[in-house]
Design a protein around this motif. Structure first.
Motif, PDB file in Angstrom:
ATOM      1  N   PRO A 338       0.828  -1.212   0.000  1.00 13.22           N
ATOM      2  CA  PRO A 338       0.000   0.000   0.000  1.00 13.22           C
ATOM      3  C   PRO A 338       0.864   1.265   0.000  1.00 13.22           C
ATOM      4  N   ASP A 339       0.694   2.095  -1.036  1.00 12.01           N
ATOM      5  CA  ASP A 339       1.396   3.382  -1.184  1.00 12.01           C
ATOM      6  C   ASP A 339       2.886   3.239  -1.445  1.00 12.01           C
ATOM      7  N   VAL A 340       3.321   2.076  -1.920  1.00 12.29           N
ATOM      8  CA  VAL A 340       4.720   1.862  -2.317  1.00 12.29           C
ATOM      9  C   VAL A 340       4.718   1.297  -3.740  1.00 12.29           C
ATOM     10  N   PHE A 341       5.467   1.944  -4.648  1.00 11.81           N
ATOM     11  CA  PHE A 341       5.413   1.584  -6.061  1.00 11.81           C
ATOM     12  C   PHE A 341       6.819   1.627  -6.673  1.00 11.81           C
ATOM     13  N   THR A 347      12.071   3.332  -6.907  1.00 10.34           N
ATOM     14  CA  THR A 347      10.988   3.018  -5.964  1.00 10.34           C
ATOM     15  C   THR A 347      10.444   4.318  -5.385  1.00 10.34           C
ATOM     16  N   TYR A 348       9.131   4.393  -5.276  1.00 12.27           N
ATOM     17  CA  TYR A 348       8.438   5.601  -4.823  1.00 12.27           C
ATOM     18  C   TYR A 348       7.472   5.240  -3.699  1.00 12.27           C
ATOM     19  N   TYR A 349       7.221   6.215  -2.832  1.00 16.22           N
ATOM     20  CA  TYR A 349       6.237   5.996  -1.777  1.00 16.22           C
ATOM     21  C   TYR A 349       5.572   7.318  -1.408  1.00 16.22           C
ATOM     22  N   LEU A 350       4.412   7.217  -0.783  1.00 16.79           N
ATOM     23  CA  LEU A 350       3.631   8.392  -0.397  1.00 16.79           C
ATOM     24  C   LEU A 350       3.849   8.737   1.067  1.00 16.79           C
ATOM     25  N   GLY A 351       3.711  10.020   1.358  1.00 13.22           N
ATOM     26  CA  GLY A 351       3.803  10.488   2.735  1.00 13.22           C
ATOM     27  C   GLY A 351       3.121  11.837   2.884  1.00 13.22           C
ATOM     28  N   THR A 370       0.322  16.217   0.298  1.00 13.04           N
ATOM     29  CA  THR A 370       0.625  14.815   0.029  1.00 13.04           C
ATOM     30  C   THR A 370       1.866  14.791  -0.851  1.00 13.04           C
ATOM     31  N   VAL A 371       2.868  14.014  -0.465  1.00 19.22           N
ATOM     32  CA  VAL A 371       4.154  14.019  -1.153  1.00 19.22           C
ATOM     33  C   VAL A 371       4.431  12.645  -1.753  1.00 19.22           C
ATOM     34  N   LEU A 372       4.929  12.654  -2.994  1.00 13.27           N
ATOM     35  CA  LEU A 372       5.447  11.430  -3.600  1.00 13.27           C
ATOM     36  C   LEU A 372       6.964  11.475  -3.504  1.00 13.27           C
ATOM     37  N   TYR A 373       7.519  10.532  -2.734  1.00 16.78           N
ATOM     38  CA  TYR A 373       8.960  10.471  -2.520  1.00 16.78           C
ATOM     39  C   TYR A 373       9.589   9.429  -3.451  1.00 16.78           C
TER      40      TYR A 373
END
Length: 482
Positions: A338-341, A347-351, A370-373
């Motif tokens: 969930p929220d990791v792609f 690799t990206y994740y949300l925070g 909402t940030v995409l890291y």
């Protein structure tokens, strides 16, 4: 002729200004010396007042007067109510805000005109009728938009000095339905129809077939199964948001995503066109088709929508779609958790990133985002899932543990409601890993991981940010860029 002598209009204007100044000074003086009207507290009425009826009720009798609770603004006196005959319309909780006496029917403290109190009855969900006249009385209070700011201020001043009654800035919304020979019947929750007219929570739904109305299925991250939407309905032909028409044809694949669980948190998705709608507005066809990146609100304030032209979010305050940056998943997207792609390369994740400022006056929230890291030092082809983090003696899962090279990562599934504001954390060391892998007794143990430094924020780039302001913060203009 002396051009500097005041004209007749100027003299009258000066006279009016003098009169106004005298009245204003008099009123302010009266306001300052007057003894403020004492308002009964909810505690007094609830503890010392007598309930009207034996079932659910918002009405109380106190000191030989009838009061009703109007949430968001306390209690209101009903001077017209008859103490001897006042009663609740029914024992149904949906009519706890409706009372009747020998002369009137009350929606909160408002009189519903033209209703016969002797024959009035409940249809259901706040709808009532006396056989001729029908009304809707909402169970939830709202801001009274009919009361202007100027009137409200004036009424507050009058009430403060004991001259006027309490301003009606909140009330139970109420609407009279079109009179008809055919009786109104409840079709689905909040909706009635007489075969000609259909009403959703008291408001007319044009061209709707009330007897085929249904709520659209809704996905919410807080539930494992679909439920009914709160506001989207369809009748087999048309689709509606509340009582307003949505420009899409009804079909079985329509789906609602409830993001955040608030009053205006639903997005409608049409898989046939791959477009989304917010309330009644479709997203711009210019950037379609769209794909939803995050269907849950675990580590995000807003859903992010993928397009070949970029990543977008719908700014609910400004009521428009906004581009936040380039789409790194335009060619490929794989979801690890969930929220990791990842997109085959990174690799990206949300925070969440919420900006606060602190001063002598306290803490102020400037904006939410909402940030995409993009995770650093984590080759995509080296991810290995090695374990699950469980609690409650191993009955429930809180996260998964992944290895990338020599480093271990914690992919959270608890979300922001449990204190986890990002989807990916770095595990501090081997000891921390062993500690985490032991099943925890409760969710409280899991929440301690971040506070105790067992889980750390990994090295990452902030790729894009979906941001909206909460309050104006002047200091942000000269502070470091976020």
């Amino acid at each position: 002729m002396n051009s500097h002598l005041p004209t007749e209009k100027q003299q009258k204007l000066k006279q009016l200004m003098v009169i106004f100044s005298i009245l204003l000074i008099t009123f302010v003086f009266t306001f300052l010396i007057a003894k403020p009207t004492r308002e009964l507290s909810s505690f007094e009425l609830d503890q010392q007042g007598q309930k009207v009826g034996s079932g659910p009720t918002e009405f109380r009798i106190y000191n030989h007067q009838v009061y009703v609770a109007v949430p968001s603004n306390g209690h209101y006196l009903i001077p017209e109510a008859d103490l001897k005959t006042i009663r609740m319309l029914s024992d149904d909780i949906a009519t706890r805000q409706i009372a009747v006496d020998q002369k009137h029917v009350y929606c909160g403290n408002m009189i519903l005109n033209n209703l016969n109190p002797q024959t009035v009855r409940s249809i259901g969900d706040g709808y009532i009728t006396d056989g001729q006249v029908s009304y809707y009385c909402s169970q939830i209070t709202e801001r009274n938009t009919e009361l202007s700011v100027v009137k409200e201020v004036w009424q507050i001043l009058l009430h403060h000095t004991g001259i006027g009654s309490k301003p009606q800035n909140y009330w139970y919304p109420h609407y009279q339905l079109e009179t008809s020979q055919s009786p109104y019947q409840l079709t689905v929750q909040g909706t009635v129809s007489n075969g000609e007219n259909t009403y959703f929570r008291g408001k007319l739904v044009e061209q709707a077939n009330g007897h085929t109305m249904r709520y659209l299925p809704s996905y919410s991250g807080s539930s494992d199964r679909l439920r009914e939407s709160s506001y989207y309905t369809a009748d087999g032909t048309h689709v509606y948001y509340k009582n307003q028409s949505v420009p899409v044809q009804d079909h079985p694949q329509l789906m609602v995503f409830d993001f955040g669980g608030g009053i205006e948190s639903e997005f409608l998705h049409d898989p046939k066109t791959q477009n989304f709608y917010y309330q009644t507005s479709p997203f711009s066809q210019k950037y379609s088709p769209y794909r939803l990146l995050n269907k849950d609100d675990e580590h995000a304030h807003d859903p992010l929508f993928l397009s070949q032209q970029g990543i977008y979010f719908f700014h609910r305050k400004e009521q428009k779609l906004q581009r936040t940056g380039d789409n790194p998943f335009s060619q490929k997207m794989t979801q690890l958790a969930p929220d990791v792609f990842h997109n085959g390369q990174d690799t990206y994740y949300l925070g969440l990133y919420d900006k606060y400022i602190r001063s002598g006056r306290g803490t102020k929230l400037c904006y939410r985002s909402t940030v995409l890291y993009r995770l650093k030092n984590a080759p995509v082809n080296r991810w290995q899932k090695i374990a699950e983090v469980k609690y409650g003696d191993g009955r429930w899962r809180a996260a998964t543990i992944w290895k990338n090279g020599a480093q271990y990562y914690y992919f959270d599934e608890f979300g922001q409601g449990q204190g986890f504001k990002q989807a990916v954390y770095q595990i501090k060391d081997a000891y921390a890993l062993r500690f985490i892998l032991n099943p925890s007794r409760s969710s409280d143990d899991i929440r301690q991981y971040v506070r105790r430094g067992i889980l750390l924020s990994p090295q990452a780039d902030r790729l894009l940010q979906a941001k909206y302001d909460e309050k104006f913060c002047l200091s942000l203009f000269w502070s470091e860029s976020e």
